[in-house]
Design a protein around this motif. Structure first.
Motif, PDB file in Angstrom:
ATOM      1  N   LEU A   1       0.256  -1.447   0.202  1.00 17.15           N
ATOM      2  CA  LEU A   1       0.342  -0.329  -0.452  1.00 17.15           C
ATOM      3  C   LEU A   1       1.073   1.052  -0.065  1.00 17.15           C
ATOM      4  CD1 LEU A   1      -2.641   1.647   0.221  1.00 17.15           C
ATOM      5  CD2 LEU A   1      -2.239   0.419   3.199  1.00 17.15           C
ATOM      6  N   ARG A   2       1.970   1.314   0.776  1.00 14.84           N
ATOM      7  CA  ARG A   2       3.513   2.480   0.734  1.00 14.84           C
ATOM      8  C   ARG A   2       3.036   2.627  -0.223  1.00 14.84           C
ATOM      9  NH1 ARG A   2       8.317   3.194   2.061  1.00 14.84           N
ATOM     10  NH2 ARG A   2       8.454   5.284   3.196  1.00 14.84           N
ATOM     11  N   THR A   3       4.210   2.038  -0.938  1.00 12.23           N
ATOM     12  CA  THR A   3       4.768   2.055  -1.867  1.00 12.23           C
ATOM     13  C   THR A   3       4.151   2.267  -3.471  1.00 12.23           C
ATOM     14  OG1 THR A   3       6.448   0.031  -1.563  1.00 12.23           O
ATOM     15  CG2 THR A   3       6.311  -0.149  -3.934  1.00 12.23           C
ATOM     16  N   ARG A   4       2.861   1.542  -3.319  1.00 17.99           N
ATOM     17  CA  ARG A   4       2.341   2.323  -3.798  1.00 17.99           C
ATOM     18  C   ARG A   4       1.551   3.789  -4.597  1.00 17.99           C
ATOM     19  NH1 ARG A   4      -0.109  -2.253  -7.746  1.00 17.99           N
ATOM     20  NH2 ARG A   4       1.369  -3.780  -7.674  1.00 17.99           N
ATOM     21  N   ALA A   5       1.208   4.162  -3.401  1.00 18.69           N
ATOM     22  CA  ALA A   5       0.731   5.335  -3.096  1.00 18.69           C
ATOM     23  C   ALA A   5       2.021   6.358  -3.066  1.00 18.69           C
ATOM     24  CB  ALA A   5       0.248   4.995  -1.542  1.00 18.69           C
ATOM     25  N   LEU A   6       3.081   6.362  -2.552  1.00 14.29           N
ATOM     26  CA  LEU A   6       4.701   6.740  -2.885  1.00 14.29           C
ATOM     27  C   LEU A   6       4.300   8.130  -2.959  1.00 14.29           C
ATOM     28  CD1 LEU A   6       7.646   4.911  -2.566  1.00 14.29           C
ATOM     29  CD2 LEU A   6       6.675   6.073  -0.752  1.00 14.29           C
ATOM     30  N   ASN A   7       4.389   7.513  -4.742  1.00 16.93           N
ATOM     31  CA  ASN A   7       4.174   9.317  -5.538  1.00 16.93           C
ATOM     32  C   ASN A   7       2.962   9.979  -5.644  1.00 16.93           C
ATOM     33  OD1 ASN A   7       6.791   8.338  -6.891  1.00 16.93           O
ATOM     34  ND2 ASN A   7       5.817   7.343  -7.929  1.00 16.93           N
ATOM     35  N   TRP A   8       2.204   9.518  -5.497  1.00 15.22           N
ATOM     36  CA  TRP A   8       1.199  10.678  -5.233  1.00 15.22           C
ATOM     37  C   TRP A   8       0.442  10.837  -3.575  1.00 15.22           C
ATOM     38  CZ3 TRP A   8      -1.141  10.530  -9.504  1.00 15.22           C
ATOM     39  CH2 TRP A   8      -0.920   9.504 -10.416  1.00 15.22           C
ATOM     40  N   ALA A   9       1.637  10.151  -3.246  1.00 19.95           N
ATOM     41  CA  ALA A   9       1.452  11.432  -2.118  1.00 19.95           C
ATOM     42  C   ALA A   9       2.032  12.863  -1.729  1.00 19.95           C
ATOM     43  CB  ALA A   9       1.598  10.282  -0.689  1.00 19.95           C
ATOM     44  N   ASP A  10       3.559  11.768  -2.666  1.00 20.68           N
ATOM     45  CA  ASP A  10       3.833  13.669  -2.234  1.00 20.68           C
ATOM     46  C   ASP A  10       3.781  14.234  -3.106  1.00 20.68           C
ATOM     47  OD1 ASP A  10       5.907  12.436  -1.132  1.00 20.68           O
ATOM     48  OD2 ASP A  10       7.414  11.444  -2.962  1.00 20.68           O
ATOM     49  N   ALA A  11       2.362  14.020  -3.960  1.00 17.16           N
ATOM     50  CA  ALA A  11       1.826  14.732  -5.055  1.00 17.16           C
ATOM     51  C   ALA A  11       0.823  15.710  -4.188  1.00 17.16           C
ATOM     52  CB  ALA A  11       1.354  13.918  -6.427  1.00 17.16           C
ATOM     53  N   LEU A  12      -0.019  15.163  -3.881  1.00 21.81           N
ATOM     54  CA  LEU A  12      -0.914  15.584  -2.773  1.00 21.81           C
ATOM     55  C   LEU A  12      -0.680  16.548  -1.927  1.00 21.81           C
ATOM     56  CD1 LEU A  12      -3.745  15.505  -1.665  1.00 21.81           C
ATOM     57  CD2 LEU A  12      -3.195  13.729  -0.331  1.00 21.81           C
ATOM     58  N   ALA A  13       0.931  16.560  -0.962  1.00 18.34           N
ATOM     59  CA  ALA A  13       1.478  17.126  -0.146  1.00 18.34           C
ATOM     60  C   ALA A  13       1.739  18.431  -1.233  1.00 18.34           C
ATOM     61  CB  ALA A  13       2.237  16.662   0.147  1.00 18.34           C
ATOM     62  N   SER A  14       2.617  18.543  -2.303  1.00 21.71           N
ATOM     63  CA  SER A  14       2.612  19.487  -3.298  1.00 21.71           C
ATOM     64  C   SER A  14       1.209  20.345  -3.548  1.00 21.71           C
ATOM     65  CB  SER A  14       3.862  19.139  -4.592  1.00 21.71           C
ATOM     66  OG  SER A  14       4.667  18.172  -3.848  1.00 21.71           O
ATOM     67  N   ARG A  15       0.412  19.753  -4.084  1.00 18.78           N
ATOM     68  CA  ARG A  15      -0.505  20.058  -4.488  1.00 18.78           C
ATOM     69  C   ARG A  15      -2.398  21.051  -3.786  1.00 18.78           C
ATOM     70  NH1 ARG A  15      -6.327  17.522  -7.339  1.00 18.78           N
ATOM     71  NH2 ARG A  15      -7.435  19.565  -7.306  1.00 18.78           N
TER      72      ARG A  15
ATOM     73  N   GLY B   1      -8.713   7.586  10.440  1.00 16.22           N
ATOM     74  CA  GLY B   1     -10.273   7.390  12.139  1.00 16.22           C
ATOM     75  C   GLY B   1     -11.653   7.160  11.099  1.00 16.22           C
ATOM     76  N   LYS B   2     -12.734   8.041  11.048  1.00 15.57           N
ATOM     77  CA  LYS B   2     -13.916   7.477  10.538  1.00 15.57           C
ATOM     78  C   LYS B   2     -13.170   7.156   9.268  1.00 15.57           C
ATOM     79  CE  LYS B   2     -14.947  11.824  12.512  1.00 15.57           C
ATOM     80  NZ  LYS B   2     -15.127  13.578  12.292  1.00 15.57           N
ATOM     81  N   VAL B   3     -13.131   7.653   7.752  1.00 18.59           N
ATOM     82  CA  VAL B   3     -13.117   6.376   7.080  1.00 18.59           C
ATOM     83  C   VAL B   3     -12.989   5.078   7.304  1.00 18.59           C
ATOM     84  CG1 VAL B   3     -12.151   6.595   4.644  1.00 18.59           C
ATOM     85  CG2 VAL B   3     -12.390   8.422   5.598  1.00 18.59           C
ATOM     86  N   LEU B   4     -11.397   4.632   7.597  1.00 18.85           N
ATOM     87  CA  LEU B   4     -11.372   3.660   8.004  1.00 18.85           C
ATOM     88  C   LEU B   4     -12.815   2.488   8.839  1.00 18.85           C
ATOM     89  CD1 LEU B   4      -7.739   3.419   8.734  1.00 18.85           C
ATOM     90  CD2 LEU B   4      -9.048   2.668   6.912  1.00 18.85           C
TER      91      LEU B   4
ATOM     92  N   ASP C   1      -8.143  -3.915  -5.997  1.00 18.37           N
ATOM     93  CA  ASP C   1      -9.190  -4.884  -7.078  1.00 18.37           C
ATOM     94  C   ASP C   1     -10.307  -5.563  -7.709  1.00 18.37           C
ATOM     95  OD1 ASP C   1      -7.604  -6.057  -6.005  1.00 18.37           O
ATOM     96  OD2 ASP C   1      -6.739  -7.950  -7.979  1.00 18.37           O
ATOM     97  N   ARG C   2     -10.241  -5.216  -5.622  1.00 18.84           N
ATOM     98  CA  ARG C   2     -11.861  -6.428  -5.431  1.00 18.84           C
ATOM     99  C   ARG C   2     -12.475  -5.045  -4.826  1.00 18.84           C
ATOM    100  NH1 ARG C   2      -9.328 -10.111  -1.210  1.00 18.84           N
ATOM    101  NH2 ARG C   2      -8.460  -7.674  -0.986  1.00 18.84           N
ATOM    102  N   THR C   3     -12.485  -3.602  -5.215  1.00 16.44           N
ATOM    103  CA  THR C   3     -13.271  -2.605  -4.730  1.00 16.44           C
ATOM    104  C   THR C   3     -13.036  -3.380  -3.179  1.00 16.44           C
ATOM    105  OG1 THR C   3     -14.230  -2.895  -6.810  1.00 16.44           O
ATOM    106  CG2 THR C   3     -15.302  -1.084  -5.443  1.00 16.44           C
ATOM    107  N   VAL C   4     -12.198  -3.532  -1.706  1.00 17.49           N
ATOM    108  CA  VAL C   4     -11.912  -3.475  -0.977  1.00 17.49           C
ATOM    109  C   VAL C   4     -11.700  -1.840   0.137  1.00 17.49           C
ATOM    110  CG1 VAL C   4     -11.797  -5.240   1.387  1.00 17.49           C
ATOM    111  CG2 VAL C   4     -12.542  -6.067  -1.118  1.00 17.49           C
ATOM    112  N   MET C   5     -12.214  -1.825   0.514  1.00 17.43           N
ATOM    113  CA  MET C   5     -11.040  -1.179   0.413  1.00 17.43           C
ATOM    114  C   MET C   5     -10.336  -1.626   1.806  1.00 17.43           C
ATOM    115  SD  MET C   5     -11.680   1.783   3.753  1.00 17.43           S
ATOM    116  CE  MET C   5     -10.848   0.771   5.322  1.00 17.43           C
ATOM    117  N   VAL C   6      -8.484  -0.897   1.338  1.00 19.99           N
ATOM    118  CA  VAL C   6      -7.697  -1.206   1.988  1.00 19.99           C
ATOM    119  C   VAL C   6      -6.493  -0.167   2.760  1.00 19.99           C
ATOM    120  CG1 VAL C   6      -7.226  -3.034   0.604  1.00 19.99           C
ATOM    121  CG2 VAL C   6      -6.384  -1.147   0.206  1.00 19.99           C
ATOM    122  N   GLY C   7      -7.277   1.064   2.691  1.00 20.23           N
ATOM    123  CA  GLY C   7      -6.270   1.621   3.911  1.00 20.23           C
ATOM    124  C   GLY C   7      -6.904   3.541   3.484  1.00 20.23           C
TER     125      GLY C   7
END
Length: 258
Positions: A82-96, A141-144, A210-216
Motif C-alpha cells: 500500500l505504501r509503495t503504490r501510494a508514494l508518488n501520489w502522496a508526494d503530489a498531494l502534499a505539493s498540491r 479513522g472515520k474513513v476506515l 482490485d476487488r473494490t475492498v477498502m484497504v486504507g
C-alpha cells in the motif's frame, strides 16, 4: 493422504461453491453438488456461520459468503505494498495541498500510519510513520470505520470501552459518531475539525484494491485556518485534492471503481 482433515476439506468445498457465482445456495443445493448428507452440510454451515465465514439470508434459507471471510482475504495486501503504490501520489498531494499527508490502515482498532509526507515548508515536523491514532477522532479513522467490513464491530467495541475525548469537539458519543459515519459513507470522504488536537483539521478518503475492498485511507492535516474556510468547514478544493489522490492510488492497486 495422512494429515488431511475431511471436515476442513468439506468446509473449503462449500466456500468454493458459494464463491463461484453471485447466487446464494441452500443446504439441499450444496448437499447435492457435493454429494454429502444434508445433515453434514448443515452442521458445517452452522460452524462457518458462527465464525462469520458464511451468512444466512433474512428468511433463514440460503447462504452466502460472510464479511469475516472477505475481511480475512484482505490481509494479502501488505501495508508495505500500500505504501509503495501510494508514494508518488502522496508526494503530489502534499505539493498540491501544501499540507502534510498521511496514509493509514486499521490495526488493533486504531489507525496505523504507514506513510507520512511532511508539509512542504521549512517548519519543524515530526515523522509519524508507525504512530497509532484514534479511529473516532481523526478523518483517517472515520474513513476506515465507515468503509471497513468490520466497522460495526469496532463501533461496538468503542461504545463498550467509552471512547476518549481529546477536545470538546471529539465525537465520543455513540449516536453522534454513527450519524457522522453515515454522512461519510454518503459523501465518500471524512473530516475532523479540532476533534483530536485543538487548532488542527484533517480530511481523508478511502483507498480501494482490485476487488473494490477498502484497504486504507489517505488524508491531509494542518492548521484549521488553512484546511477550513471562514465558516470552519473543510475547503472543497482540498477535499477534491484528497479524493483525487485516493482515486489515483486505488487505480494503481487495480480498482475498477473509477
Amino acid at each position: 493422504m495422512p494429515g488431511r482433515i475431511q471436515s476442513v476439506e468439506r468446509a473449503a468445498a462449500i466456500l468454493r461453491l458459494l464463491a463461484s457465482g453471485p447466487r446464494q445456495l441452500g443446504v439441499v443445493e450444496l448437499a447435492n453438488a457435493l454429494r454429502l448428507p444434508k445433515g453434514t452440510v448443515h452442521g458445517i454451515l452452522q460452524t462457518l456461520q458462527h465464525v462469520g465465514f458464511v451468512e444466512q439470508d433474512r428468511s433463514g434459507g440460503k447462504y452466502r459468503l460472510g464479511a469475516a471471510l472477505l475481511h480475512l482475504g484482505n490481509s494479502y495486501l501488505d501495508v508495505n505494498e500500500l505504501r509503495t503504490r501510494a508514494l508518488n501520489w502522496a508526494d503530489a498531494l502534499a505539493s498540491r495541498a501544501r499540507e502534510s499527508v498521511r496514509i493509514g490502515s486499521l490495526h488493533d482498532g486504531q489507525v496505523l500510519v504507514v506513510h507520512h509526507v511532511f508539509r512542504p515548508d521549512d517548519s519543524l515536523q515530526i515523522l509519524e510513520v508507525g504512530a497509532l491514532l484514534p479511529v473516532h477522532a481523526t478523518a483517517l479513522g472515520k474513513v476506515l470505520l465507515a468503509f471497513d467490513l468490520h466497522g460495526q464491530g469496532l463501533l461496538d467495541e468503542l461504545d463498550a470501552s467509552g471512547p476518549q475525548s481529546f477536545t470538546p469537539r471529539t465525537l465520543a458519543g455513540g449516536r453522534a459518531l454513527v450519524e457522522e459515519l453515515g454522512e461519510v459513507r454518503a459523501r465518500g470522504w471524512a473530516a475532523d475539525v479540532e476533534e483530536l488536537i485543538e487548532g488542527e483539521a484533517s480530511i481523508a478518503a478511502p483507498i480501494y484494491d482490485d476487488r473494490t475492498v477498502m484497504v486504507g485511507a489517505i488524508g491531509i492535516s494542518g492548521a484549521i485556518e488553512r484546511v477550513c474556510d471562514e465558516d470552519g468547514r473543510p475547503r472543497l478544493d482540498l477535499v477534491s485534492a484528497v479524493r483525487d489522490a485516493a482515486r489515483a492510488v486505488s487505480r494503481d492497486l487495480g480498482a475498477r471503481r473509477w
